[in-house]
Design a protein around this motif. Sequence first.
Motif, PDB file in Angstrom:
ATOM      1  N   TYR A 174       0.821  -1.118   0.041  1.00  0.00           N
ATOM      2  CA  TYR A 174      -0.106   0.044  -0.199  1.00  0.00           C
ATOM      3  C   TYR A 174       0.818   1.137   0.046  1.00  0.00           C
ATOM      4  N   LYS A 175       0.539   2.075  -1.051  1.00  0.00           N
ATOM      5  CA  LYS A 175       1.340   3.326  -1.110  1.00  0.00           C
ATOM      6  C   LYS A 175       0.650   4.687  -0.805  1.00  0.00           C
ATOM      7  N   GLY A 176      -0.554   4.557  -0.025  1.00  0.00           N
ATOM      8  CA  GLY A 176      -1.433   5.647   0.354  1.00  0.00           C
ATOM      9  C   GLY A 176      -1.992   6.243  -0.795  1.00  0.00           C
ATOM     10  N   ILE A 177      -2.789   5.464  -1.809  1.00  0.00           N
ATOM     11  CA  ILE A 177      -3.373   6.055  -2.836  1.00  0.00           C
ATOM     12  C   ILE A 177      -5.011   5.818  -2.659  1.00  0.00           C
ATOM     13  N   TYR A 178      -5.228   5.048  -1.542  1.00  0.00           N
ATOM     14  CA  TYR A 178      -6.659   4.889  -1.412  1.00  0.00           C
ATOM     15  C   TYR A 178      -7.499   6.165  -1.244  1.00  0.00           C
ATOM     16  N   PRO A 179      -8.672   6.211  -2.060  1.00  0.00           N
ATOM     17  CA  PRO A 179      -9.419   7.611  -2.048  1.00  0.00           C
ATOM     18  C   PRO A 179      -9.908   7.977  -0.789  1.00  0.00           C
ATOM     19  N   ASN A 180      -9.735   9.210  -0.347  1.00  0.00           N
ATOM     20  CA  ASN A 180     -10.380   9.620   1.127  1.00  0.00           C
ATOM     21  C   ASN A 180     -11.493  10.869   0.529  1.00  0.00           C
ATOM     22  N   ASN A 181     -12.098  10.675  -0.261  1.00  0.00           N
ATOM     23  CA  ASN A 181     -13.156  11.611  -0.677  1.00  0.00           C
ATOM     24  C   ASN A 181     -14.284  11.693   0.281  1.00  0.00           C
ATOM     25  N   ASP A 182     -14.387  10.680   1.368  1.00  0.00           N
ATOM     26  CA  ASP A 182     -15.211  10.699   2.316  1.00  0.00           C
ATOM     27  C   ASP A 182     -14.859  11.190   3.659  1.00  0.00           C
ATOM     28  N   ALA A 183     -13.577  11.874   3.580  1.00  0.00           N
ATOM     29  CA  ALA A 183     -12.933  12.078   4.828  1.00  0.00           C
ATOM     30  C   ALA A 183     -13.579  13.507   5.419  1.00  0.00           C
ATOM     31  N   LEU A 184     -13.911  13.622   6.764  1.00  0.00           N
ATOM     32  CA  LEU A 184     -14.716  14.600   7.347  1.00  0.00           C
ATOM     33  C   LEU A 184     -13.884  15.891   7.381  1.00  0.00           C
ATOM     34  N   GLN A 185     -12.378  15.845   7.426  1.00  0.00           N
ATOM     35  CA  GLN A 185     -11.508  17.044   7.988  1.00  0.00           C
ATOM     36  C   GLN A 185     -10.292  17.133   6.945  1.00  0.00           C
ATOM     37  N   SER A 186      -9.677  15.915   6.940  1.00  0.00           N
ATOM     38  CA  SER A 186      -8.227  15.986   6.574  1.00  0.00           C
ATOM     39  C   SER A 186      -8.213  15.533   4.815  1.00  0.00           C
ATOM     40  N   ARG A 187      -7.312  16.070   4.216  1.00  0.00           N
ATOM     41  CA  ARG A 187      -6.708  15.745   2.761  1.00  0.00           C
ATOM     42  C   ARG A 187      -5.768  14.844   2.761  1.00  0.00           C
ATOM     43  N   ILE A 188      -5.886  13.810   2.223  1.00  0.00           N
ATOM     44  CA  ILE A 188      -4.670  13.029   2.213  1.00  0.00           C
ATOM     45  C   ILE A 188      -4.274  12.558   0.528  1.00  0.00           C
ATOM     46  N   HIS A 189      -3.169  12.805   0.357  1.00  0.00           N
ATOM     47  CA  HIS A 189      -2.788  12.229  -1.127  1.00  0.00           C
ATOM     48  C   HIS A 189      -1.174  12.213  -0.968  1.00  0.00           C
ATOM     49  N   PHE A 190      -0.706  10.922  -0.935  1.00  0.00           N
ATOM     50  CA  PHE A 190       0.521  10.558  -0.812  1.00  0.00           C
ATOM     51  C   PHE A 190       1.402  10.715  -2.201  1.00  0.00           C
TER      52      PHE A 190
END
Length: 373
Positions: free
Chosen positions: A327-343
């Motif tokens: 895993y390289k941190g590419i799982y989408p986090n479009n449902d995040a409540l607060q944080s934006r994550i894109h590695f």
Amino acid sequence: MSISKRIAAVLAMLLVNLTCALALVPLNVGIALPLHNEDGDGKRAVEYYRGLIMAAEELEKEGVQVNFFAWNFHKDSDINIILQDPNARKCDLFFGPMYTKQIPALQEFAEKYGAKVIIPFSINENPSGKYKNVFQVYIEPALARKNEIKQFCEYFKNYQVVVVGCNDEQTNKGDFTADLKREMTTNKVAYTMTNLTTADNLFAKAFNATKPNIVVLNSASNTAVKDAFKKLDALMKTNPKVKVSLFGYTEWLMYTNAYAEFFHRFDTYIPTHSYYNPQGSATKIFTEKYRAKFGCEMLDYNPRFGIMGYDHGRFFFRGFSKMGNDYKGIYPNNDALQSRIHFAQVGQNGGMQNIGFKFIHFNRDRGIYEVAF
């Protein structure tokens, strides 16, 4: 059914069964944070850990199983002694540490035993360039500034940029505006310069009457913001056809309660990695669940550390449960409540840095929207 189709169907079923089996393998997670009630660091870390727990409980519905092992990584702890605990060797992931000086020992331990290290809080160095197993959530200011400027020039390429001097001798935003002007020159983005003390008629000449303008101050201070509001208010009253938007700084989010009306009036964009929106329906639901589960409110910080832990937990637990160490941190986090994550990976052999952020847009219709990058 033909033989080839039957083989394909069997292979598909085996793949489904294998995926389900992998999802049922427990993920062992180590919490390497100051878990105490002695100071603000400890209270923030405890709230973050609670968010991770809530994420794990929610993901059980998806077949994701998480086992937690937690230690109090106090700022004065000898973590080499803590890591002698046999449970530490079981961990697939570690969340922590909070303190820069503790990173080498934890990272070397994790690398030895094939674990990943997620550093969720801001630190004073960039470990992801040295350690391939690191996921660095908060990157150093210079890189964050570079990313913001790049996206600014692309997003506002059809605007005229107006850089406004604020006569603030204590400002720490000179680097931002200097780098911004260099990038705009390189990308042929039109801009002008003026000052808050410039006479109103000359101030107005810095603005384009036929296309939208985006204003950038060279200060984030409360005084500069208030003076800019007055100056822009006068401009728009005498030049009602001039279209003006305002680009701010992350610190301005601290002024939201006091200046929300002005942010909306001037169509303001504020860059940030995390944004706590108390009016969001999903945020309200989470807040109620947190209160019911732990019998208290989250700390009054922006961002909320409980929500941060929840966002990070869903992001990493889902990803690693599905892909393991690949895993390289590419799982989408479009449902995040607060944080934006894109590695993104540092070089070919380095660790992972979170380059994700967003513009929070306070539009004139009193809506608040997120533009994610």
